[in-house]
Design an enzyme around this catalytic site. Structure first.
Site, PDB file in Angstrom:
ATOM      1  N   GLU A  48     -13.490  -7.727 -29.738  1.00 43.14           N
ATOM      2  CA  GLU A  48     -12.845  -8.908 -29.154  1.00 43.14           C
ATOM      3  C   GLU A  48     -12.244  -9.814 -30.231  1.00 43.14           C
ATOM      4  O   GLU A  48     -12.690 -10.955 -30.403  1.00 43.14           O
ATOM      5  CB  GLU A  48     -13.885  -9.715 -28.362  1.00 43.14           C
ATOM      6  N   GLY A  68     -10.044 -12.574 -31.770  1.00 44.23           N
ATOM      7  CA  GLY A  68      -9.211 -13.700 -31.314  1.00 44.23           C
ATOM      8  C   GLY A  68      -8.416 -14.222 -32.493  1.00 44.23           C
ATOM      9  O   GLY A  68      -7.209 -14.042 -32.609  1.00 44.23           O
ATOM     10  N   ARG A  69      -9.157 -14.848 -33.427  1.00 44.02           N
ATOM     11  CA  ARG A  69      -8.534 -15.459 -34.609  1.00 44.02           C
ATOM     12  C   ARG A  69      -7.692 -14.448 -35.386  1.00 44.02           C
ATOM     13  O   ARG A  69      -6.600 -14.783 -35.855  1.00 44.02           O
ATOM     14  CB  ARG A  69      -9.668 -15.980 -35.506  1.00 44.02           C
ATOM     15  N   TYR A 110     -15.548 -28.449 -38.390  1.00 45.98           N
ATOM     16  CA  TYR A 110     -16.243 -27.362 -39.106  1.00 45.98           C
ATOM     17  C   TYR A 110     -16.080 -27.456 -40.609  1.00 45.98           C
ATOM     18  O   TYR A 110     -16.444 -26.511 -41.309  1.00 45.98           O
ATOM     19  CB  TYR A 110     -15.644 -26.000 -38.722  1.00 45.98           C
ATOM     20  N   CYS A 170      -7.327 -42.920 -35.354  1.00 45.74           N
ATOM     21  CA  CYS A 170      -8.164 -44.037 -35.780  1.00 45.74           C
ATOM     22  C   CYS A 170      -9.557 -43.509 -36.107  1.00 45.74           C
ATOM     23  O   CYS A 170     -10.527 -43.764 -35.390  1.00 45.74           O
ATOM     24  CB  CYS A 170      -8.218 -45.066 -34.665  1.00 45.74           C
ATOM     25  N   GLU A 171      -9.619 -42.748 -37.168  1.00 48.40           N
ATOM     26  CA  GLU A 171     -10.861 -42.041 -37.502  1.00 48.40           C
ATOM     27  C   GLU A 171     -10.741 -41.645 -38.962  1.00 48.40           C
ATOM     28  O   GLU A 171      -9.807 -40.925 -39.328  1.00 48.40           O
ATOM     29  CB  GLU A 171     -10.929 -40.789 -36.623  1.00 48.40           C
ATOM     30  N   TYR A 183      -7.644 -21.603 -32.314  1.00 43.19           N
ATOM     31  CA  TYR A 183      -8.555 -22.748 -32.142  1.00 43.19           C
ATOM     32  C   TYR A 183      -7.943 -24.076 -32.605  1.00 43.19           C
ATOM     33  O   TYR A 183      -8.667 -24.963 -33.063  1.00 43.19           O
ATOM     34  CB  TYR A 183      -9.900 -22.482 -32.863  1.00 43.19           C
TER      35      TYR A 183
HETATM   36  C1  LIG Z   1     -18.024 -13.599 -27.196  1.00 41.27           C
HETATM   37  C2  LIG Z   1     -16.919 -13.859 -28.145  1.00 41.27           C
HETATM   38  N1  LIG Z   1     -16.023 -12.882 -28.367  1.00 41.27           N
HETATM   39  C3  LIG Z   1     -14.986 -13.056 -29.218  1.00 41.27           C
HETATM   40  C4  LIG Z   1     -14.818 -14.251 -29.874  1.00 41.27           C
HETATM   41  C5  LIG Z   1     -13.644 -14.386 -30.785  1.00 41.27           C
HETATM   42  O1  LIG Z   1     -13.990 -14.692 -32.061  1.00 41.27           O
HETATM   43  P1  LIG Z   1     -12.860 -14.693 -33.190  1.00 41.27           P
HETATM   44  O2  LIG Z   1     -11.735 -15.530 -32.704  1.00 41.27           O
HETATM   45  O3  LIG Z   1     -13.541 -15.257 -34.369  1.00 41.27           O
HETATM   46  O4  LIG Z   1     -12.431 -13.270 -33.362  1.00 41.27           O
HETATM   47  C6  LIG Z   1     -15.741 -15.280 -29.694  1.00 41.27           C
HETATM   48  C7  LIG Z   1     -15.584 -16.557 -30.415  1.00 41.27           C
HETATM   49  O5  LIG Z   1     -16.343 -17.456 -30.357  1.00 41.27           O
HETATM   50  C8  LIG Z   1     -16.809 -15.088 -28.789  1.00 41.27           C
HETATM   51  O6  LIG Z   1     -17.717 -16.043 -28.562  1.00 41.27           O
END
Ligand SMILES: Cc1ncc(COP(=O)(O)O)c(C=O)c1O
EC number: 4.1.1.20
Length: 496
Positions: free
Chosen positions: A320, A322-323, A373, A400-401, A430
């Site tokens: 999976e 994402g980033r 983070y 304002c931080e 993100y």
């Molecule tokens: C269950 C699950 N899968 C996949 C991802 C994707 O992570 P990344 O974007 O670091 O690949 C996350 C990110 O929090 C996640 O919680």
């Protein structure tokens, strides 16, 4: 003790800058960090064949510029590397209708982690059977949407969720439908981030069923015994921005062990093993992420070896990312509004140290990751290059931080001035998806660039969009001059 994130002036000393030595070329575009189409043309940054000044003029700033070729190229790299496995794009990184369509057209699967992410994907026409739904607290409505849409898997995360899902699944079967396909999210007791992993920690968190306590096995057996549910496999996710494969290997070892226990307890051979996401990307030139090809090879080898040891057939793998798909291809463009030199102290040899606070027209509302983070980013002067000597800078937003920092320490040419454009690299994951309306700043648009064409795939939020939510302001005109329009060029502007 950590200094206040805004800076050390409250302390009695000036810490050494964490920016390192100034690079030889302040305008260089390290290919690890910048989108694949990023180029300097006559000094100006071009993305997808488009000059950034034109993008800023047309769409305003702050602006997310997404290199379509980079995004889809990275998705394709994962699909090729994991040929024979299912690659789920983790849509929490960044999702909109256009992205859902690209992912669908390019044959990947998609992870949603809320009913609304699922709704966005379905509304964009994403094939339901290629979607998995995550979440540690899925509501009845979210589960019903998943069941009615016929999504690929519900990744169950708690016994309460199984209790909620069973009646819906039974109703679907009574109406002539198939059992609801389920993965069990396991907590494997491994935490991995960037360069290291800890294999004895991280039971104490909200996600999944613990392997250590036996809950994961109990949940698997429970699902197998429910005729309206189909246990397709197991899932684990160990962290984010991971740079080596050791944590995944340790997780695979443990979760394949559970496959064996399930087989022993029930005779079932589960068909899928989803090892989650978390593959790291380069935010800084020194970052050294693993390639999808290397990750795929390692995971295949480890899973095959673990299965052979238990005399189990090798399940279909799923991951999976994402980033690693969305992150590197997007850049945020900002316009500099003010520059404030701040004296830090003597710096040791008596010479005063100065840090320039370079304020831009966005901030923690479009990129919360540095504040949240302590994430590291890099940026360059985008509308031109400069031979001016380097100056230590901190790029901050307009909120304002005092913790509203985008790039904590970096070197920029000392002649940067209000009106110049800054481009922050690797903001595709993100950032927009975590954007807020803090201080009533408006969410920036996202423009996809490719081969010299730019398409606004998410428009800029307007003040009227925000007024529409307010019981008193709904329907009222925004005061004039409209402050949600792209800003006219700054009078001191140095944009070419
Ligand atoms: C269950 C699950 N899968 C996949 C991802 C994707 O992570 P990344 O974007 O670091 O690949 C996350 C990110 O929090 C996640 O919680």
């Amino acid at each position: 003790m950590r200094a206040h994130p805004a800076g050390p002036l409250h302390g009695a000393f000036a810490p050494p800058p964490s920016a390192g030595m100034p690079p030889a070329d302040l305008g260089a575009l390290d290919e690890q960090v910048w989108p694949r189409s990023a180029r300097r043309v006559d000094g100006e940054l071009h993305l997808g064949g488009k000059p950034v000044t034109e993008l800023a003029r047309t769409h305003g700033t702050p602006l997310f510029v997404l290199d379509e070729g980079d995004f889809r190229g990275r998705a394709a790299d994962f699909a090729t590397a994991f040929d024979g496995a299912d690659v789920h794009y983790a849509s929490k990184a960044f999702l909109c209708g256009q992205v859902a369509r690209w992912i669908a057209d390019d044959g990947l699967h998609l992870d949603a982690c809320s009913g609304n992410e699922l709704a966005v994907a379905l509304a964009a026409g994403f094939p339901a059977e290629r979607i998995a739904l995550h979440g540690n607290n899925k509501s009845l409505v979210e589960l019903q949407l998943a069941v009615d849409a016929g999504i690929g898997h519900v990744v169950v995360d708690s016994f309460d969720e199984i209790d909620r899902l069973v009646p819906m699944a039974l109703a679907r079967m009574e109406a002539g439908g198939s059992p609801v396909s389920v993965l069990i999210r396991t907590t494997v007791g491994i935490e991995a981030h960037t360069h290291e992993f800890i294999a004895t920690a991280h039971e104490d968190q909200k996600f999944g069923f613990s392997l250590a306590t036996g809950d994961a096995l109990t949940a698997a057996v429970r699902v197998i015994r429910e005729p309206a549910l189909h246990l397709a496999g197991l899932h684990s996710h160990i962290g984010s921005q991971i740079f080596d494969t050791a944590g995944f290997e340790a997780a695979a070892h443990r979760v394949v062990g559970l496959l064996g226990q399930v087989h022993q307890a029930t005779g079932e051979v589960l068909e899928e093993l989803n090892l989650g996401g978390g593959f790291g990307i380069a935010y800084l030139p020194d970052d050294d992420p693993v390639t999808p090809h290397d990750v795929a090879e390692r995971l295949r080898t480890v899973v095959a070896a673990e299965c052979a040891a238990l005399d189990l057939p090798v399940p279909r793998l799923a991951v999976e990312p994402g980033r690693a798909i969305a992150g590197p291809g997007t850049v945020t463009l900002y316009e500099i509004g003010t520059i404030k030199p701040v004296r830090l102290g003597s710096g040791g040899q008596g010479a005063p140290q100065v840090r320039n606070y370079v304020s831009v027209d966005g901030g923690m509302s479009d990129n919360i990751r540095t504040a949240l983070y302590d994430a590291s980013y890099t940026c360059v002067l985008a509308n031109r290059t400069s031979d001016a000597p380097p100056a230590l800078c901190r790029v901050v937003g307009k909120h304002c931080e005092s913790g509203d920092v985008l790039v904590r320490d970096l070197w920029l040419p000392s002649d940067v001035q209000p009106g110049d454009l800054l481009a922050v690299a690797a903001t595709g994951a993100y950032c927009w998806s975590m954007a807020s309306n803090y201080n009533y700043l408006l969410k920036p648009p996202v423009v996809a660039v490719r081969d010299g064409a730019a398409t606004e795939i998410v428009r800029r939020q307007t003040l009227l969009d925000v007024f529409a939510l307010d019981a008193v302001l709904a329907g009222r005109p925004a005061p004039s001059p409209a402050i949600d329009q792209p800003a006219p060029e700054h009078p001191v502007g140095a944009r070419s």
